[in-house]
Design a protein around this motif. Structure first.
Motif, PDB file in Angstrom:
ATOM      1  N   HIS A 105      52.016 -22.521  14.825  1.00  0.00           N
ATOM      2  CA  HIS A 105      52.675 -23.704  15.385  1.00  0.00           C
ATOM      3  C   HIS A 105      52.070 -24.993  14.808  1.00  0.00           C
ATOM      4  N   ILE A 106      52.084 -25.064  13.481  1.00  0.00           N
ATOM      5  CA  ILE A 106      51.634 -26.282  12.804  1.00  0.00           C
ATOM      6  C   ILE A 106      52.848 -27.172  12.581  1.00  0.00           C
ATOM      7  N   VAL A 107      52.870 -28.304  13.237  1.00  0.00           N
ATOM      8  CA  VAL A 107      53.988 -29.237  13.156  1.00  0.00           C
ATOM      9  C   VAL A 107      53.506 -30.501  12.448  1.00  0.00           C
ATOM     10  N   GLY A 108      54.270 -30.946  11.466  1.00  0.00           N
ATOM     11  CA  GLY A 108      53.897 -32.142  10.712  1.00  0.00           C
ATOM     12  C   GLY A 108      53.439 -31.772   9.314  1.00  0.00           C
ATOM     13  N   TYR A 109      54.053 -32.397   8.316  1.00  0.00           N
ATOM     14  CA  TYR A 109      53.769 -32.014   6.932  1.00  0.00           C
ATOM     15  C   TYR A 109      52.334 -32.343   6.526  1.00  0.00           C
ATOM     16  N   LYS A 110      51.757 -33.377   7.122  1.00  0.00           N
ATOM     17  CA  LYS A 110      50.368 -33.711   6.802  1.00  0.00           C
ATOM     18  C   LYS A 110      49.443 -32.561   7.179  1.00  0.00           C
ATOM     19  N   ASN A 111      49.682 -31.975   8.348  1.00  0.00           N
ATOM     20  CA  ASN A 111      48.878 -30.830   8.773  1.00  0.00           C
ATOM     21  C   ASN A 111      49.099 -29.627   7.861  1.00  0.00           C
ATOM     22  N   GLU A 112      50.330 -29.480   7.394  1.00  0.00           N
ATOM     23  CA  GLU A 112      50.636 -28.365   6.499  1.00  0.00           C
ATOM     24  C   GLU A 112      49.930 -28.537   5.151  1.00  0.00           C
ATOM     25  N   ILE A 113      49.872 -29.769   4.663  1.00  0.00           N
ATOM     26  CA  ILE A 113      49.176 -30.047   3.405  1.00  0.00           C
ATOM     27  C   ILE A 113      47.681 -29.760   3.547  1.00  0.00           C
ATOM     28  N   ILE A 114      47.112 -30.138   4.697  1.00  0.00           N
ATOM     29  CA  ILE A 114      45.694 -29.861   4.939  1.00  0.00           C
ATOM     30  C   ILE A 114      45.441 -28.358   4.938  1.00  0.00           C
ATOM     31  N   CYS A 115      46.325 -27.616   5.584  1.00  0.00           N
ATOM     32  CA  CYS A 115      46.225 -26.159   5.603  1.00  0.00           C
ATOM     33  C   CYS A 115      46.343 -25.591   4.191  1.00  0.00           C
ATOM     34  N   MET A 116      47.268 -26.141   3.418  1.00  0.00           N
ATOM     35  CA  MET A 116      47.474 -25.696   2.048  1.00  0.00           C
ATOM     36  C   MET A 116      46.237 -25.968   1.190  1.00  0.00           C
ATOM     37  N   ALA A 117      45.646 -27.143   1.375  1.00  0.00           N
ATOM     38  CA  ALA A 117      44.450 -27.504   0.614  1.00  0.00           C
ATOM     39  C   ALA A 117      43.284 -26.577   0.948  1.00  0.00           C
ATOM     40  N   PHE A 118      43.178 -26.208   2.226  1.00  0.00           N
ATOM     41  CA  PHE A 118      42.109 -25.291   2.638  1.00  0.00           C
ATOM     42  C   PHE A 118      42.266 -23.928   1.967  1.00  0.00           C
ATOM     43  N   ILE A 119      43.488 -23.388   1.994  1.00  0.00           N
ATOM     44  CA  ILE A 119      43.743 -22.087   1.372  1.00  0.00           C
ATOM     45  C   ILE A 119      43.492 -22.162  -0.132  1.00  0.00           C
ATOM     46  N   TRP A 120      43.890 -23.264  -0.737  1.00  0.00           N
ATOM     47  CA  TRP A 120      43.691 -23.455  -2.181  1.00  0.00           C
ATOM     48  C   TRP A 120      42.205 -23.483  -2.536  1.00  0.00           C
ATOM     49  N   LEU A 121      41.427 -24.270  -1.806  1.00  0.00           N
ATOM     50  CA  LEU A 121      39.990 -24.360  -2.071  1.00  0.00           C
ATOM     51  C   LEU A 121      39.303 -23.012  -1.857  1.00  0.00           C
ATOM     52  N   LEU A 122      39.686 -22.326  -0.788  1.00  0.00           N
ATOM     53  CA  LEU A 122      39.095 -21.019  -0.510  1.00  0.00           C
ATOM     54  C   LEU A 122      39.438 -20.022  -1.611  1.00  0.00           C
ATOM     55  N   ALA A 123      40.695 -20.027  -2.037  1.00  0.00           N
ATOM     56  CA  ALA A 123      41.125 -19.107  -3.096  1.00  0.00           C
ATOM     57  C   ALA A 123      40.398 -19.395  -4.400  1.00  0.00           C
ATOM     58  N   MET A 124      40.225 -20.679  -4.727  1.00  0.00           N
ATOM     59  CA  MET A 124      39.493 -21.040  -5.939  1.00  0.00           C
ATOM     60  C   MET A 124      38.050 -20.556  -5.859  1.00  0.00           C
ATOM     61  N   TYR A 125      37.441 -20.748  -4.713  1.00  0.00           N
ATOM     62  CA  TYR A 125      36.044 -20.335  -4.531  1.00  0.00           C
ATOM     63  C   TYR A 125      35.902 -18.817  -4.658  1.00  0.00           C
ATOM     64  N   LEU A 126      36.796 -18.089  -4.012  1.00  0.00           N
ATOM     65  CA  LEU A 126      36.711 -16.627  -4.029  1.00  0.00           C
ATOM     66  C   LEU A 126      37.023 -16.050  -5.407  1.00  0.00           C
ATOM     67  N   GLN A 127      37.987 -16.654  -6.106  1.00  0.00           N
ATOM     68  CA  GLN A 127      38.289 -16.123  -7.433  1.00  0.00           C
ATOM     69  C   GLN A 127      37.151 -16.416  -8.401  1.00  0.00           C
ATOM     70  N   TRP A 128      36.417 -17.505  -8.165  1.00  0.00           N
ATOM     71  CA  TRP A 128      35.243 -17.778  -8.986  1.00  0.00           C
ATOM     72  C   TRP A 128      34.142 -16.769  -8.695  1.00  0.00           C
ATOM     73  N   ALA A 129      33.963 -16.439  -7.425  1.00  0.00           N
ATOM     74  CA  ALA A 129      32.972 -15.424  -7.068  1.00  0.00           C
ATOM     75  C   ALA A 129      33.316 -14.085  -7.712  1.00  0.00           C
ATOM     76  N   ALA A 130      34.603 -13.752  -7.724  1.00  0.00           N
ATOM     77  CA  ALA A 130      35.042 -12.500  -8.351  1.00  0.00           C
ATOM     78  C   ALA A 130      34.849 -12.557  -9.867  1.00  0.00           C
ATOM     79  N   HIS A 131      35.166 -13.703 -10.465  1.00  0.00           N
ATOM     80  CA  HIS A 131      35.022 -13.860 -11.913  1.00  0.00           C
ATOM     81  C   HIS A 131      33.556 -13.753 -12.329  1.00  0.00           C
ATOM     82  N   VAL A 132      32.674 -14.402 -11.587  1.00  0.00           N
ATOM     83  CA  VAL A 132      31.245 -14.352 -11.896  1.00  0.00           C
ATOM     84  C   VAL A 132      30.706 -12.936 -11.696  1.00  0.00           C
TER      85      VAL A 132
END
Length: 210
Positions: free
Chosen positions: A72-99
């Motif tokens: 129940h995330i309402v408001g595009y600003k909140n959705e962008i924040i959620c998207m940024a969190f998933i993006w940062l986490l994915a980048m971090y985890l893929q770097w851990a996997a790459h290393v």
């Protein structure tokens, strides 16, 4: 509400949003990140890597939908924040996997192995992960022809990769958080298809009368 104004529900982040994000962060996101690291490691063609990168970004982008809907995330600003969190986490985890793959590389060839304990170590030790990434950037692990990408050139590739991922996530996003939402019922309004196409200007009374 004045005549002519469009109703927009107030921004909201439901109680289940953090729970949904946490569950996906320890299940789907790591799985996608590890798969992405493997795919890019064993794919020697830069154009194929580009397709893989876009596919990874699209998967992450669609991953936002269940968080928005059931969290129940309402408001595009909140959705962008959620998207940024998933993006940062994915980048971090893929770097851990790459290393992890780089740390277990066979010096006599390109074969490597994925050691889960090493992956978990790098995930839980960001300073060591950053040091390993910095070391990789100094020497490089791949190249085109006789040219090995390292230093500024490699960082430019990594930055481009990160931008492509986030842009792709935004591209597949349908702004689900802006769909009609009822704060009274604490739920999304159901989608209803009109039997007739509503006119955009005149003739509204004719539409009402049928």
């Amino acid at each position: 509400m004045k005549s002519g104004e469009i109703y927009e529900p107030k921004e909201k982040v439901g109680k289940n949003a953090l729970l949904m994000a946490a569950v996906l962060s320890i299940t789907i996101v790591p799985t996608l990140a590890i798969a992405y690291a493997f795919a890019t490691w064993y794919t020697p063609f830069i154009y194929a890597n580009l397709i893989i990168c876009v596919g990874f970004g699209a998967a992450l982008g669609y991953l936002i939908f269940p968080i928005v809907k059931w969290g129940h995330i309402v408001g595009y600003k909140n959705e962008i924040i959620c998207m940024a969190f998933i993006w940062l986490l994915a980048m971090y985890l893929q770097w851990a996997a790459h290393v992890t793959l780089a740390a277990n590389l066979n010096p006599e060839g390109n074969s490597t192995s994925f050691v889960l304990n090493d992956f978990l170590y790098f995930v839980s030790h960001p300073i060591d992960l950053a040091a390993a990434v910095s070391e990789i950037s100094q020497y490089g692990l791949w190249g085109i022809g006789s040219t090995t990408f390292k230093d500024f050139g490699l960082w430019a590739v990594w930055t481009t990769e990160a931008v492509i991922l986030f842009v792709t996530m935004i591209g597949v996003n349908q702004k689900w958080s802006t769909f009609p939402y009822s704060h009274v019922e604490a739920n999304w309004y159901p989608k209803i298809l009109l039997k007739k196409k509503m006119p955009l200007n005149r003739g509204f009374s004719k539409f009402i009368d049928g």
